[in-house]
Motif scaffolding. Structure first.
Motif, PDB file in Angstrom:
ATOM      1  N   ILE A 264     -23.239 -31.898  -0.716  1.00 10.49           N
ATOM      2  CA  ILE A 264     -24.188 -31.054  -1.445  1.00 10.49           C
ATOM      3  C   ILE A 264     -24.817 -31.817  -2.602  1.00 10.49           C
ATOM      4  O   ILE A 264     -26.040 -31.829  -2.771  1.00 10.49           O
ATOM      5  CB  ILE A 264     -23.478 -29.782  -1.967  1.00 10.49           C
ATOM      6  N   LEU A 265     -23.991 -32.489  -3.392  1.00 17.19           N
ATOM      7  CA  LEU A 265     -24.499 -33.178  -4.573  1.00 17.19           C
ATOM      8  C   LEU A 265     -25.410 -34.351  -4.194  1.00 17.19           C
ATOM      9  O   LEU A 265     -26.497 -34.521  -4.760  1.00 17.19           O
ATOM     10  CB  LEU A 265     -23.333 -33.655  -5.437  1.00 17.19           C
TER      11      LEU A 265
ATOM     12  N   HIS B 213     -31.508 -37.166 -20.299  1.00 17.95           N
ATOM     13  CA  HIS B 213     -30.764 -38.388 -20.633  1.00 17.95           C
ATOM     14  C   HIS B 213     -30.912 -39.413 -19.510  1.00 17.95           C
ATOM     15  O   HIS B 213     -30.800 -39.082 -18.330  1.00 17.95           O
ATOM     16  CB  HIS B 213     -29.284 -38.066 -20.855  1.00 17.95           C
ATOM     17  N   PRO B 214     -31.157 -40.672 -19.845  1.00 19.69           N
ATOM     18  CA  PRO B 214     -31.388 -41.690 -18.804  1.00 19.69           C
ATOM     19  C   PRO B 214     -30.174 -41.978 -17.922  1.00 19.69           C
ATOM     20  O   PRO B 214     -30.344 -42.529 -16.828  1.00 19.69           O
ATOM     21  CB  PRO B 214     -31.785 -42.935 -19.617  1.00 19.69           C
ATOM     22  N   SER B 215     -28.981 -41.633 -18.359  1.00 17.10           N
ATOM     23  CA  SER B 215     -27.777 -41.938 -17.571  1.00 17.10           C
ATOM     24  C   SER B 215     -27.297 -40.766 -16.727  1.00 17.10           C
ATOM     25  O   SER B 215     -26.332 -40.910 -15.980  1.00 17.10           O
ATOM     26  CB  SER B 215     -26.634 -42.390 -18.493  1.00 17.10           C
ATOM     27  N   THR B 216     -27.948 -39.608 -16.849  1.00 16.85           N
ATOM     28  CA  THR B 216     -27.455 -38.427 -16.140  1.00 16.85           C
ATOM     29  C   THR B 216     -28.504 -37.890 -15.171  1.00 16.85           C
ATOM     30  O   THR B 216     -29.695 -38.148 -15.305  1.00 16.85           O
ATOM     31  CB  THR B 216     -27.082 -37.303 -17.130  1.00 16.85           C
TER      32      THR B 216
ATOM     33  N   ARG C 121     -22.438 -41.511  -2.850  1.00 16.38           N
ATOM     34  CA  ARG C 121     -21.184 -40.879  -3.231  1.00 16.38           C
ATOM     35  C   ARG C 121     -21.219 -40.620  -4.731  1.00 16.38           C
ATOM     36  O   ARG C 121     -21.964 -41.261  -5.479  1.00 16.38           O
ATOM     37  CB  ARG C 121     -19.987 -41.755  -2.871  1.00 16.38           C
ATOM     38  N   ILE C 122     -20.435 -39.658  -5.163  1.00 17.42           N
ATOM     39  CA  ILE C 122     -20.448 -39.237  -6.557  1.00 17.42           C
ATOM     40  C   ILE C 122     -19.274 -39.873  -7.302  1.00 17.42           C
ATOM     41  O   ILE C 122     -18.135 -39.827  -6.829  1.00 17.42           O
ATOM     42  CB  ILE C 122     -20.351 -37.706  -6.655  1.00 17.42           C
TER      43      ILE C 122
ATOM     44  N   LEU D  63     -25.241 -42.849 -10.954  1.00 18.79           N
ATOM     45  CA  LEU D  63     -25.709 -41.718 -11.736  1.00 18.79           C
ATOM     46  C   LEU D  63     -24.532 -40.859 -12.201  1.00 18.79           C
ATOM     47  O   LEU D  63     -23.526 -40.746 -11.489  1.00 18.79           O
ATOM     48  CB  LEU D  63     -26.665 -40.852 -10.910  1.00 18.79           C
ATOM     49  N   ARG D  64     -24.654 -40.278 -13.359  1.00 22.18           N
ATOM     50  CA  ARG D  64     -23.671 -39.300 -13.817  1.00 22.18           C
ATOM     51  C   ARG D  64     -24.241 -37.921 -13.495  1.00 22.18           C
ATOM     52  O   ARG D  64     -25.069 -37.390 -14.229  1.00 22.18           O
ATOM     53  CB  ARG D  64     -23.412 -39.457 -15.319  1.00 22.18           C
ATOM     54  N   VAL D  65     -23.824 -37.353 -12.391  1.00 25.40           N
ATOM     55  CA  VAL D  65     -24.361 -36.064 -11.949  1.00 25.40           C
ATOM     56  C   VAL D  65     -23.735 -34.941 -12.762  1.00 25.40           C
ATOM     57  O   VAL D  65     -22.511 -34.849 -12.885  1.00 25.40           O
ATOM     58  CB  VAL D  65     -24.100 -35.851 -10.445  1.00 25.40           C
TER      59      VAL D  65
END
Length: 350
Positions: free
Chosen positions: A120-121, A39-42, A14-15, A139-141
């Motif tokens: 989708i994401l 970026h390691p967080s995205t 889930r996002i 994750l920060r998508v």
């Protein structure tokens, strides 16, 4: 993941806290998206563009596209055959993407537009070769899509923790770049060939386009930009492209803090596929920002390329935006009977 496979739907699929980028076409959204790539967080959505709302019953305000109708299964079938979601890019497996989409559908998890976007994401993450198995909800998508700003209320309702970045480019530079792209579009070339022809190589023989629709899109986009930034400052932020090019760190440090990620020097690198050398994904990205370095060339190119008549038009129609954000104003005195370009035919001029 060394070998991709359609894994069972997990509760971590889930996002949370997504980052959306939007703005007018040719306003620097592609480059801005690619700054988040390493970026390691995205996790940047693999495709350069996300045209999600064309698969809903909410038409774009400036588009004649009919609302998408049919069952959710039919919509997913249509979506998976679209070039924006299929296996047409490096590091992305369209087959795995489709399998994950239908796994979520068969599990009863895709019953609304919000759940369709979520599917989708999450499926795109799992279908990407550089996804390393980290829980998706950590994750920060990052998702880029032009004209998404008009749908910001829907996105905010679906994701109350959203961060939405609107990329604003000097109206002169934005329209100048858009005109070059429109001229190549009229030649019927495919996307890669259009982009490969840098705007410096444009010839007068290329037809000059009608600007009415593009000017209307600019006015409507600026309206939504102002409205959402004033109503939702915690969720909607304006990133001025020209300031970003002039002093990247000064713009990216406060932006990273607002988003909620650590500032990292990699934010100043234009990369793709999780830190790999960039490809040719847009006019400015392919033509100016070479070897991953941010270039200031797009800031001033319009001064030599844009006809005086168009400069006068931009200065008249968008003087409020130009003044508010401190852009250089130009309103040369030109007869209204003079064509913008030698290649502009009389019907377009009229």
């Amino acid at each position: 993941m060394t070998q991709l496979e359609a894994t069972p739907v997990s509760q971590t699929d889930r996002i949370t806290r997504p980052i959306f980028l939007s703005g007018l076409r040719k306003s620097g959204t592609s480059m801005s998206r690619m700054l988040f790539d390493g970026h390691p967080s995205t996790f940047t959505y693999p495709r350069n563009e996300m045209h999600f709302f064309r698969y809903t019953d909410s038409p774009h305000i400036t588009s004649n596209r009919k609302p998408c109708v049919g069952t959710m299964r039919e919509r997913i079938e249509l979506l998976c055959s679209d070039k924006w979601f299929s296996n047409t890019i490096r590091g992305f497996d369209g087959t795995i993407f489709k399998e994950n989409m239908f796994k979520r559908l068969d599990a009863g998890q895709v019953n609304s537009d919000r759940e369709l976007l979520e599917a989708i994401l999450c499926s795109a993450v799992r279908a990407s070769s550089y996804y390393e198995g980290q829980p998706i909800d950590q994750l920060r998508v990052v998702v880029k899509g032009v004209h998404q700003a008009e749908f910001f209320p829907e996105l905010l309702a679906w994701y109350p923790d959203i961060k939405f970045i609107y990329v604003l480019r000097n109206p002169y530079g934005q329209l100048n770049s858009a005109i070059h792209n429109m001229r190549h579009n009229q030649m019927g070339r495919d996307e890669l060939n259009r982009i490969a022809n840098d705007h410096k190589k444009l010839h007068k023989k290329l037809p000059y386009p009608f600007l009415g629709q593009r000017l209307l899109e600019m006015r409507l986009s600026y309206y939504f930009m102002r409205k959402w930034s004033k109503l939702y400052p915690e969720h909607f932020k304006i990133l001025v492209y020209d300031r970003l090019l002039a002093d990247p760190e000064a713009e990216l440090r406060p932006l990273a803090e607002w988003i909620g990620i650590d500032y990292d020097p990699c934010l100043q690198q234009v990369t793709r596929d999780h830190g790999n050398p960039m490809g040719r994904e847009g006019w400015s990205v392919g033509g100016s920002h070479k070897k991953g370095e941010i270039s200031t060339a797009p800031m001033t190119a319009w001064k030599e390329q844009m006809p005086d008549g168009v400069q006068m038009l931009v200065g008249k129609l968008f003087h409020d935006v130009i003044s508010e954000f401190g852009f250089e104003a130009r309103r040369p005195q030109v007869s209204k009977w003079k064509k913008f370009d030698k290649a502009e035919d009389w019907r377009t001029f009229a």
